[in-house]
Design an enzyme around this catalytic site. Structure first.
Site, short mmCIF file in Angstrom:
data_model
loop_
_atom_site.label_atom_id
_atom_site.label_comp_id
_atom_site.label_asym_id
_atom_site.label_seq_id
_atom_site.Cartn_x
_atom_site.Cartn_y
_atom_site.Cartn_z
N SER A 22 0.90 -1.08 0.01
CA SER A 22 0.13 0.08 0.01
C SER A 22 1.03 1.32 0.02
O SER A 22 2.05 1.21 0.43
CB SER A 22 -0.69 -0.11 1.20
OG SER A 22 -1.60 1.25 1.69
N TYR A 74 -2.97 0.45 10.73
CA TYR A 74 -3.10 0.10 9.17
C TYR A 74 -1.56 0.70 8.85
O TYR A 74 -0.72 -0.35 8.13
CB TYR A 74 -3.96 0.68 8.36
CG TYR A 74 -4.20 0.36 7.02
CD1 TYR A 74 -4.71 -0.95 6.76
CD2 TYR A 74 -3.55 1.11 5.95
CE1 TYR A 74 -4.60 -1.46 5.47
CE2 TYR A 74 -3.65 0.47 4.58
CZ TYR A 74 -4.09 -0.61 4.49
OH TYR A 74 -4.40 -1.00 3.02
P1 NAD Z 1 -11.54 -6.17 -0.29
O1 NAD Z 1 -12.35 -6.03 1.11
O2 NAD Z 1 -12.35 -6.06 -1.37
O3 NAD Z 1 -10.68 -7.29 -0.03
C1 NAD Z 1 -10.15 -7.89 0.92
C2 NAD Z 1 -10.45 -9.29 1.04
O4 NAD Z 1 -9.94 -9.89 2.03
C3 NAD Z 1 -12.05 -9.45 1.16
O5 NAD Z 1 -12.47 -10.59 0.07
C4 NAD Z 1 -12.15 -10.30 2.63
O6 NAD Z 1 -13.20 -11.24 2.55
C5 NAD Z 1 -10.72 -10.86 2.60
N1 NAD Z 1 -10.37 -11.11 3.94
C6 NAD Z 1 -10.57 -10.34 4.88
N2 NAD Z 1 -10.16 -10.88 6.17
C7 NAD Z 1 -9.90 -12.24 5.75
C8 NAD Z 1 -9.54 -13.13 6.66
N3 NAD Z 1 -9.30 -13.24 7.93
N4 NAD Z 1 -9.39 -14.50 5.82
C9 NAD Z 1 -9.45 -14.56 4.59
N5 NAD Z 1 -10.02 -13.45 3.88
C10 NAD Z 1 -10.13 -12.25 4.53
O7 NAD Z 1 -10.54 -4.94 -0.27
P2 NAD Z 1 -9.33 -4.55 -1.28
O8 NAD Z 1 -9.24 -3.03 -0.99
O9 NAD Z 1 -9.52 -5.09 -2.46
O10 NAD Z 1 -8.16 -5.14 -0.21
C11 NAD Z 1 -7.09 -6.06 -0.80
C12 NAD Z 1 -5.85 -5.73 -0.29
O11 NAD Z 1 -5.45 -4.21 -0.89
C13 NAD Z 1 -5.54 -5.53 1.19
O12 NAD Z 1 -4.39 -6.09 1.70
C14 NAD Z 1 -5.65 -4.14 1.48
O13 NAD Z 1 -4.88 -3.78 2.65
C15 NAD Z 1 -5.07 -3.63 0.08
N6 NAD Z 1 -5.10 -2.06 -0.37
C16 NAD Z 1 -6.28 -1.49 -0.42
C17 NAD Z 1 -6.22 -0.24 -0.76
C18 NAD Z 1 -7.56 0.52 -0.91
O14 NAD Z 1 -7.44 1.72 -0.88
N7 NAD Z 1 -8.64 -0.22 -1.06
C19 NAD Z 1 -5.09 0.33 -1.00
C20 NAD Z 1 -3.87 0.03 -0.81
C21 NAD Z 1 -3.80 -1.38 -0.29
#
Ligand code: NAD
Length: 264
Positions: free
Chosen positions: A142, A155
């Site tokens: 991130s 975070y």
């Molecule tokens: P999202 O919520 O769509 O995806 C996260 C997924 O992780 C979900 O499907 C959720 O069910 C799953 N999850 C959560 N806890 C879990 C567990 N204990 N066991 C199994 N699965 C689990 O959100 P996203 O934004 O696509 O997140 C994906 C990654 O991207 C994360 O690591 C997040 O930190 C990172 N990220 C997101 C952003 C943003 O702005 N959305 C920015 C930078 C990084």
């Protein structure tokens, strides 16, 4: 078809960035083992991608669940070329001052268990198969792996730890296994928060003003869609295009890393 016949595991592949990666990787010729937490994601993935996916329901915090997705993927597709640690949660900008000590401790435990321990346990479970195939690992990092402002203290600290994990594993696992990351900027997804804070059903994309908050901190002035990052995962997973990359984290952040120009 840059990933023809590549077998890949994606954790958290039922929504957001993980789902965009699954979709793109399949269109590039890969087949995917997916670990999802929610049954509804499992059904959707099987309906949408059929025999190109092998879905396991489990929790990234449990080593046994990580082992199960690896075993199911090997049983179905016969090998593993790339492990993508992606499942994560956000802290909704929670501040140190705004959390009671007990809540801070509980929120820390849950967030670090998912965001950091989940990646470690997934890497551990995938390691023997990746040694066999001389494959690679990719972790979703991130802008919070480098900068402040995209999350609260928990975070940001967890994503800084992910950067350290990528570097430490790249060092440890060379020359057999490449380890890289994608540092996403603000992306409109359903990213939830810790259950301990009652935020496990929260949805980042529904936060009032989130589009503007992301646009205001981003030089390109718009939030990313999950698909905007998928091609970078393809590059890193590709045995041809990513062959000389390990320990690298590619920023896909709309320019947050260079900072915004002050108003004229
Ligand atoms: P999202 O919520 O769509 O995806 C996260 C997924 O992780 C979900 O499907 C959720 O069910 C799953 N999850 C959560 N806890 C879990 C567990 N204990 N066991 C199994 N699965 C689990 O959100 P996203 O934004 O696509 O997140 C994906 C990654 O991207 C994360 O690591 C997040 O930190 C990172 N990220 C997101 C952003 C943003 O702005 N959305 C920015 C930078 C990084």
């Amino acid at each position: 078809m840059r990933l023809q016949d590549q077998i890949v595991i994606v954790t958290g592949g039922g929504s957001g960035i993980g789902l965009a990666v699954v979709d793109r990787f399949i269109s590039e010729g890969a087949r995917i083992g997916i670990l999802v937490k929610e049954e509804k994601h499992a059904g959707m993935l099987t309906d949408r991608f059929g025999d190109k996916v092998e879905v396991t329901v489990g929790d990234v915090r449990n080593f046994a669940d990580n082992e199960r997705v690896v075993a199911a993927t090997l049983a179905r597709f016969g090998k593993l070329d790339c492990f993508i640690g992606n499942a994560g949660i956000w802290d909704y900008m929670g501040s140190l001052e705004g959390q009671e000590a007990d809540a801070l401790s509980d929120n820390y435990q849950e967030l670090f268990d998912i965001n950091v321990k989940g990646y470690l346990l997934g890497a551990k479970a995938a390691l023997p198969a990746l040694r066999d195939s001389k494959g690679s690992m990719i972790f979703t990092a991130s802008t919070s792996s480098y900068f402040t402002g995209g999350g609260g203290c928990l975070y940001v600290a967890s994503k800084h730890a992910v950067l350290g994990l990528i570097r430490a594993l790249a060092w440890e696992l060379a020359p057999d296994i490449r380890v890289n990351g994608v540092a996403a900027g603000g992306t409109l997804t359903n990213l939830a928060g810790p259950k301990s804070a009652g935020m496990d059903t929260a949805n980042m994309s529904e936060m009032p003003g989130i589009d503007k908050m992301i646009a205001d901190m981003t030089p390109l002035e718009f939030p990313a869609q999950p698909e905007d990052h998928a091609g970078i995962f393809v590059l890193l997973a590709s045995r041809q295009d990513g062959r000389y990359m390990t320990g690298s984290v590619i920023l896909s952040d709309g320019g947050i890393g260079v900072g915004k120009r002050p108003p004229a």
